[in-house]
Enzyme design. Sequence first.
Site, PDB file in Angstrom:
ATOM      1  N   SER A 168     -19.186   2.653   1.577  1.00 27.31           N
ATOM      2  CA  SER A 168     -17.780   2.211   1.525  1.00 27.31           C
ATOM      3  C   SER A 168     -17.601   1.252   0.357  1.00 27.31           C
ATOM      4  CB  SER A 168     -17.418   1.509   2.831  1.00 27.31           C
ATOM      5  OG  SER A 168     -16.148   0.900   2.713  1.00 27.31           O
ATOM      6  N   SER A 169     -16.386   1.160  -0.124  1.00 27.47           N
ATOM      7  CA  SER A 169     -16.114   0.294  -1.286  1.00 27.47           C
ATOM      8  C   SER A 169     -16.222  -1.186  -0.924  1.00 27.47           C
ATOM      9  CB  SER A 169     -14.702   0.560  -1.826  1.00 27.47           C
ATOM     10  OG  SER A 169     -13.748   0.319  -0.803  1.00 27.47           O
ATOM     11  N   CYS A 170     -16.335  -1.491   0.370  1.00 25.33           N
ATOM     12  CA  CYS A 170     -16.426  -2.916   0.749  1.00 25.33           C
ATOM     13  C   CYS A 170     -17.806  -3.484   0.490  1.00 25.33           C
ATOM     14  CB  CYS A 170     -16.033  -3.108   2.209  1.00 25.33           C
ATOM     15  SG  CYS A 170     -17.268  -2.436   3.310  1.00 25.33           S
TER      16      CYS A 170
ATOM     17  N   TYR B 207     -20.364  -4.961   8.254  1.00 23.26           N
ATOM     18  CA  TYR B 207     -20.285  -3.525   7.922  1.00 23.26           C
ATOM     19  C   TYR B 207     -20.801  -3.294   6.512  1.00 23.26           C
ATOM     20  CZ  TYR B 207     -17.600   0.834   7.029  1.00 23.26           C
ATOM     21  OH  TYR B 207     -17.182   2.116   6.701  1.00 23.26           O
TER      22      TYR B 207
ATOM     23  N   LYS C 299     -23.941  -1.003   5.289  1.00 25.71           N
ATOM     24  CA  LYS C 299     -23.771   0.098   4.335  1.00 25.71           C
ATOM     25  C   LYS C 299     -24.674  -0.083   3.107  1.00 25.71           C
ATOM     26  CE  LYS C 299     -20.858   2.784   6.384  1.00 25.71           C
ATOM     27  NZ  LYS C 299     -21.212   4.179   6.704  1.00 25.71           N
TER      28      LYS C 299
ATOM     29  N   HIS D 244      -7.105   1.301  10.081  1.00 23.60           N
ATOM     30  CA  HIS D 244      -6.865   0.836   8.718  1.00 23.60           C
ATOM     31  C   HIS D 244      -5.362   0.747   8.474  1.00 23.60           C
ATOM     32  CE1 HIS D 244     -11.037   2.441   8.281  1.00 23.60           C
ATOM     33  NE2 HIS D 244     -11.142   1.369   7.551  1.00 23.60           N
TER      34      HIS D 244
HETATM   35  N1  LIG Z   1     -11.927   5.655   6.958  1.00 23.01           N
HETATM   36  C1  LIG Z   1     -12.095   5.045   5.810  1.00 23.01           C
HETATM   37  O1  LIG Z   1     -11.163   4.457   5.225  1.00 23.01           O
HETATM   38  C2  LIG Z   1     -13.450   5.052   5.153  1.00 23.01           C
HETATM   39  C3  LIG Z   1     -13.557   4.492   3.874  1.00 23.01           C
HETATM   40  C4  LIG Z   1     -14.801   4.499   3.245  1.00 23.01           C
HETATM   41  C5  LIG Z   1     -15.913   5.043   3.879  1.00 23.01           C
HETATM   42  N2  LIG Z   1     -15.776   5.578   5.117  1.00 23.01           N
HETATM   43  C6  LIG Z   1     -16.995   6.137   5.746  1.00 23.01           C
HETATM   44  O2  LIG Z   1     -16.803   7.502   6.096  1.00 23.01           O
HETATM   45  C7  LIG Z   1     -17.565   7.809   7.271  1.00 23.01           C
HETATM   46  C8  LIG Z   1     -16.665   8.396   8.338  1.00 23.01           C
HETATM   47  O3  LIG Z   1     -15.576   7.542   8.556  1.00 23.01           O
HETATM   48  P1  LIG Z   1     -14.318   8.066   9.418  1.00 23.01           P
HETATM   49  O4  LIG Z   1     -13.127   7.383   8.855  1.00 23.01           O
HETATM   50  O5  LIG Z   1     -14.369   9.553   9.508  1.00 23.01           O
HETATM   51  O6  LIG Z   1     -14.644   7.445  10.851  1.00 23.01           O
HETATM   52  P2  LIG Z   1     -14.209   7.968  12.303  1.00 23.01           P
HETATM   53  O7  LIG Z   1     -12.998   8.827  12.199  1.00 23.01           O
HETATM   54  O8  LIG Z   1     -14.206   6.773  13.159  1.00 23.01           O
HETATM   55  O9  LIG Z   1     -15.444   8.933  12.715  1.00 23.01           O
HETATM   56  C9  LIG Z   1     -16.690   8.353  12.952  1.00 23.01           C
HETATM   57  C10 LIG Z   1     -17.546   9.370  13.619  1.00 23.01           C
HETATM   58  O10 LIG Z   1     -18.825   8.786  13.864  1.00 23.01           O
HETATM   59  C11 LIG Z   1     -19.264   9.213  15.132  1.00 23.01           C
HETATM   60  N3  LIG Z   1     -20.106   8.186  15.751  1.00 23.01           N
HETATM   61  C12 LIG Z   1     -19.844   6.856  15.869  1.00 23.01           C
HETATM   62  N4  LIG Z   1     -20.843   6.257  16.550  1.00 23.01           N
HETATM   63  C13 LIG Z   1     -21.730   7.235  16.888  1.00 23.01           C
HETATM   64  C14 LIG Z   1     -22.959   7.261  17.613  1.00 23.01           C
HETATM   65  N5  LIG Z   1     -23.487   6.147  18.141  1.00 23.01           N
HETATM   66  N6  LIG Z   1     -23.597   8.439  17.747  1.00 23.01           N
HETATM   67  C15 LIG Z   1     -23.087   9.577  17.228  1.00 23.01           C
HETATM   68  N7  LIG Z   1     -21.923   9.629  16.509  1.00 23.01           N
HETATM   69  C16 LIG Z   1     -21.267   8.458  16.369  1.00 23.01           C
HETATM   70  C17 LIG Z   1     -18.025   9.447  15.994  1.00 23.01           C
HETATM   71  O11 LIG Z   1     -18.357  10.500  16.910  1.00 23.01           O
HETATM   72  P3  LIG Z   1     -17.511  10.829  18.266  1.00 23.01           P
HETATM   73  O12 LIG Z   1     -16.114  11.109  17.820  1.00 23.01           O
HETATM   74  O13 LIG Z   1     -18.219  12.017  18.833  1.00 23.01           O
HETATM   75  O14 LIG Z   1     -17.627   9.581  19.134  1.00 23.01           O
HETATM   76  C18 LIG Z   1     -16.993   9.859  14.955  1.00 23.01           C
HETATM   77  O15 LIG Z   1     -16.886  11.245  14.901  1.00 23.01           O
HETATM   78  C19 LIG Z   1     -18.225   6.508   7.707  1.00 23.01           C
HETATM   79  O16 LIG Z   1     -19.547   6.463   7.199  1.00 23.01           O
HETATM   80  C20 LIG Z   1     -17.365   5.450   7.035  1.00 23.01           C
HETATM   81  O17 LIG Z   1     -18.131   4.281   6.792  1.00 23.01           O
HETATM   82  C21 LIG Z   1     -14.588   5.608   5.789  1.00 23.01           C
HETATM   83  C1  LIG Z   2     -12.400   1.010   3.861  1.00 23.61           C
HETATM   84  C2  LIG Z   2     -12.342  -0.101   4.879  1.00 23.61           C
HETATM   85  O1  LIG Z   2     -11.691  -1.230   4.301  1.00 23.61           O
HETATM   86  C3  LIG Z   2     -11.547  -2.291   5.257  1.00 23.61           C
HETATM   87  O2  LIG Z   2     -10.969  -3.401   4.585  1.00 23.61           O
HETATM   88  P1  LIG Z   2      -9.416  -3.385   4.234  1.00 23.61           P
HETATM   89  O3  LIG Z   2      -9.161  -2.372   3.173  1.00 23.61           O
HETATM   90  O4  LIG Z   2      -9.019  -4.788   3.978  1.00 23.61           O
HETATM   91  O5  LIG Z   2      -8.834  -2.897   5.635  1.00 23.61           O
HETATM   92  P2  LIG Z   2      -7.388  -2.545   6.172  1.00 23.61           P
HETATM   93  O6  LIG Z   2      -7.442  -2.810   7.642  1.00 23.61           O
HETATM   94  O7  LIG Z   2      -7.011  -1.179   5.712  1.00 23.61           O
HETATM   95  O8  LIG Z   2      -6.380  -3.660   5.516  1.00 23.61           O
HETATM   96  C4  LIG Z   2      -5.971  -3.543   4.196  1.00 23.61           C
HETATM   97  C5  LIG Z   2      -4.881  -4.582   3.935  1.00 23.61           C
HETATM   98  O9  LIG Z   2      -3.679  -4.166   4.621  1.00 23.61           O
HETATM   99  C6  LIG Z   2      -3.140  -5.258   5.335  1.00 23.61           C
HETATM  100  N1  LIG Z   2      -2.316  -4.780   6.459  1.00 23.61           N
HETATM  101  C7  LIG Z   2      -0.981  -4.933   6.560  1.00 23.61           C
HETATM  102  N2  LIG Z   2      -0.528  -4.427   7.722  1.00 23.61           N
HETATM  103  C8  LIG Z   2      -1.632  -3.923   8.364  1.00 23.61           C
HETATM  104  C9  LIG Z   2      -1.798  -3.275   9.624  1.00 23.61           C
HETATM  105  O10 LIG Z   2      -0.856  -3.067  10.411  1.00 23.61           O
HETATM  106  N3  LIG Z   2      -3.058  -2.864   9.934  1.00 23.61           N
HETATM  107  C10 LIG Z   2      -4.123  -3.075   9.099  1.00 23.61           C
HETATM  108  N4  LIG Z   2      -5.350  -2.629   9.478  1.00 23.61           N
HETATM  109  N5  LIG Z   2      -4.015  -3.727   7.897  1.00 23.61           N
HETATM  110  C11 LIG Z   2      -2.762  -4.136   7.548  1.00 23.61           C
HETATM  111  C12 LIG Z   2      -4.373  -6.061   5.742  1.00 23.61           C
HETATM  112  O11 LIG Z   2      -3.995  -7.396   6.094  1.00 23.61           O
HETATM  113  C13 LIG Z   2      -5.194  -5.992   4.468  1.00 23.61           C
HETATM  114  O12 LIG Z   2      -4.731  -6.932   3.529  1.00 23.61           O
HETATM  115  C14 LIG Z   2     -12.860  -2.791   5.773  1.00 23.61           C
HETATM  116  O13 LIG Z   2     -12.625  -3.740   6.803  1.00 23.61           O
HETATM  117  C15 LIG Z   2     -13.697  -1.659   6.288  1.00 23.61           C
HETATM  118  O14 LIG Z   2     -14.964  -2.171   6.394  1.00 23.61           O
HETATM  119  C16 LIG Z   2     -13.712  -0.463   5.345  1.00 23.61           C
HETATM  120  O15 LIG Z   2     -14.487  -0.782   4.228  1.00 23.61           O
END
Ligand SMILES: NC(=O)c1ccc[n+]([C@@H]2O[C@H](COP(=O)([O-])OP(=O)(O)OC[C@H]3O[C@@H](n4cnc5c(N)ncnc54)[C@H](OP(=O)(O)O)[C@@H]3O)[C@@H](O)[C@H]2O)c1
Ligand SMILES: C[C@@H]1O[C@H](OP(=O)(O)OP(=O)(O)OC[C@H]2O[C@@H](n3cnc4c(=O)[nH]c(N)nc43)[C@H](O)[C@@H]2O)[C@@H](O)[C@H](O)[C@@H]1O
Length: 312
Positions: free
Chosen positions: A108-110, A137, A141, A180
Amino acid sequence: MNKNSKIYIAGHRGMVGSAIIRKLQVEGYDNIIYRSSSELDLTRQADVEQFFKEEKPEYVFLAAAKVGGIHANNTYPAEFAYANLMIESNVIHASYQNDVKKLLFLGSSCIYPKMAEQPIKEEYLLGGYLEQTNEAYAIAKIAGLKMCEYYNRQYGTNFISMMPTNLYGPNDNYDLQNSHVLPALIRKFHEAKASGAEEVVIWGSGTPRREFLHVDDLADASLFLMKHYNGNETVNVGTGKDIPIIELAELVAEIVGFEGQLRNDPTKPDGTPRKLLDVSKLQSIGWESKIKLRDGIRSTYQSFLQSHIGAV
Ligand SMILES: NC(=O)c1ccc[n+]([C@@H]2O[C@H](COP(=O)([O-])OP(=O)(O)OC[C@H]3O[C@@H](n4cnc5c(N)ncnc54)[C@H](OP(=O)(O)O)[C@@H]3O)[C@@H](O)[C@H]2O)c1
Ligand SMILES: C[C@@H]1O[C@H](OP(=O)(O)OP(=O)(O)OC[C@H]2O[C@@H](n3cnc4c(=O)[nH]c(N)nc43)[C@H](O)[C@@H]2O)[C@@H](O)[C@H](O)[C@@H]1O
């Protein structure tokens, strides 16, 4: 990787995992295996080793993780640290033990320093303090991408790492506390429009900037890297463009059709001021994002309406 190679998608039910499955199926890959977390808890090492020994996948997309937005990360650091360290350690080690030909790890970019120079290059990793709200987190990562690097160096494995920016799209998490920002705004504006509410609360100041990549672009990049990239350095995956949260909110409100007011909640954290990725390495390998933010939000809102039937 050919069309009948045995491919394991860890996290197939998630937003990223399900997008990768859609992409592989469209491309004609017909030997895909997966397990839900209730069928196979990837934090349990013995169960993971048993699964790999029985199934012997050739390729692994590691998209399983404990994932959440800024509030979830800030509230449950122990859970984010434990689950993500266990999942990645178990899957990476079992992949090595069972001669997986190639594994793609999603970071992740974090992972980058809070105040890194923008846009952020891959080499800025570990060059400064992390953002506090998602430090657990991020450290998990970083450990995962470093494990891939170490296993490649010591054992000659081919485990590659990609660092995606913030993602959005179908099958996202719409829980208002743990999601998010983008899915949260879609749901908030939709529910405000439906109820006739006059205002929607935006967390923090709205001044931080974020980059958003549609998950179908991410899936395309994942397959591209799995097929064409064999380096030991991590690769940023993003659009190369970011937007202030307040402008994102105005864009989502316009697409949803909410015409009320926005109000900031300063008690909620802003998090990292900016985390725009430098995507020149990915471009040099031959991949660029295609889905424009406005089009991506519009199609994501449509999928939100379809999956929240009562919402229409
Ligand atoms: N979403 C973002 O903005 C974002 C940004 C950057 C990187 N990523 C990365 O992309 C990847 C997927 O993210 P996502 O957004 O698709 O997340 P998500 O929708 O929450 O999906 C996560 C998946 O992981 C599975 N999982 C969690 N805990 C588990 C465990 N103990 N055993 C087996 N499976 C488990 C869940 O399975 P079940 O549904 O079967 O419980 C779920 O399908 C992650 O590595 C995340 O760090 C996400
Ligand atoms: C990709 C993910 O980025 C995540 O950081 P990050 O972008 O700040 O995560 P977000 O929860 O997407 O928040 C991004 C920005 O949006 C604002 N924000 C405004 N309204 C809302 C709202 O209703 N919900 C949420 N969630 N935010 C909101 C929040 O305060 C923050 O400045 C990391 O915590 C994870 O680890 C992961 O890396």
